[in-house]
Design an enzyme around this catalytic site. Sequence first.
Site, mmCIF file in Angstrom:
data_model
loop_
_atom_site.group_PDB
_atom_site.id
_atom_site.type_symbol
_atom_site.label_atom_id
_atom_site.label_comp_id
_atom_site.label_asym_id
_atom_site.label_seq_id
_atom_site.Cartn_x
_atom_site.Cartn_y
_atom_site.Cartn_z
ATOM 1 N N CYS A 114 5.490 -5.650 -7.874
ATOM 2 C CA CYS A 114 5.160 -4.089 -8.148
ATOM 3 C C CYS A 114 5.491 -2.541 -8.218
ATOM 4 C CB CYS A 114 4.319 -3.604 -6.076
ATOM 5 S SG CYS A 114 3.505 -5.441 -5.960
ATOM 6 N N HIS A 255 1.490 3.028 -4.934
ATOM 7 C CA HIS A 255 1.495 1.512 -5.517
ATOM 8 C C HIS A 255 0.119 1.390 -4.181
ATOM 9 C CE1 HIS A 255 0.945 -2.222 -5.568
ATOM 10 N NE2 HIS A 255 1.715 -2.670 -4.692
ATOM 11 N N ASN A 285 -4.700 -5.084 -5.226
ATOM 12 C CA ASN A 285 -4.141 -4.333 -5.624
ATOM 13 C C ASN A 285 -3.128 -5.544 -6.987
ATOM 14 O OD1 ASN A 285 -0.460 -4.870 -6.115
ATOM 15 N ND2 ASN A 285 -0.114 -5.590 -4.021
#
Length: 336
Positions: A114, A255, A285
């Site tokens: 990520c 994020h 996500n």
Amino acid sequence: MVRRAYISASSHWVPEKVLTNFDLEKLVDTTDEWIRTRTGIEERRILGAGKATSDMAAEAVKALCKQRGIDPKEIDVIVVATVTPDMFFPSTANLVQEKVGAKNAWSFDVAAACSGFLFGLNIGAQFVQAGTHNKVVVVGADKMTSITNYRDRNTCVLFGDAAGAVLLEPSEDDDIGLLDFMLHSDGSGAEYLMLKGGGSLNPASLETIANDWHFIYQDGKSVFKFAVTKMAEVAVNILERNNYSGKDIKMLIPHQANLRIIDGTVKRLGIDYDKVMININKYGNTTAATIPLALSEAYQQGKLDKGDLVLFATFGGGFTWGSGLVRWGLDNPVKK
Ligand code: COA
């Protein structure tokens, strides 16, 4: 004078197909209410069979070139951050290079889960700062549905597919551009979030398939604890290092893994929610894509003006985490 890199275009691409929490209720023992309250996610996008990460990345790069009004042949380097490459090799960046016709670019992938986009952005910025390259494309793209186990309610509600991209060029104004990065790794966190099968340690076999080792494994609680502390810490630290505080930033682009993790960073920074770009509700996500996707939406929705201070913050598998500070250099397309 420093030759600084700035973001000269910002784009994204998401698949049309939507998978809602209600759709997931039919697949696993979960509820829309649980997913919304524990994660902030309402729906996510699904690419579907026959298409791959490079297809989404290529669409984002085509949009980037169109926005900047350049021919893909002008691109010098393409960096793709992803944990879901089309194949182990060639790199996904190479496939993107071919798909967009960036004949003069060399290209490679970055793997930092990520945090991949911020790691890639720092790498890309250095090519520009060094004076060796003038047009560097950095993409964050992941087809997370290709490694998601739709029998595991702990993970399948979290992830979606998307791509986001930026173009980096030398800034003519020394105050505008990518100001600073703080990036970190801690390999002792590897065991909490991984794709165990298919690599050189556990090559694909009947056993790896039977054990679901080709899907994301996550110890959600351990990742959560780490993420909530580290993302906030690294966001505060980069501001302090540059003599800024939360009140100086126009926008935090975090994020998007879990709204409760974003909450932690927002509280530590002492900023209001109207300064935070949030789209986890729509996309879930999307791993390396979350930050460039959120940046592109913020830019295109007219939330950023030239000269605004923008803070990126991330964490992810590895463990990896980091922050980036940008003085925004593009005119507001909505006010224009
Ligand atoms: N629907 C309903 N119940 C669920 C569920 C779902 N989709 N997923 C898990 N549960 C259950 C668990 O089985 C557990 O039940 P139990 O107590 O009977 O064992 C209960 O909910 C609580 O689980 P827990 O793991 O404590 O939930 P949580 O509040 O920590 O939320 C995550 C789980 C995954 C949302 C959270 O841990 C998280 O966001 N972690 C970080 C994930 C992340 O950011 N990953 C990406 C890194 S880049």
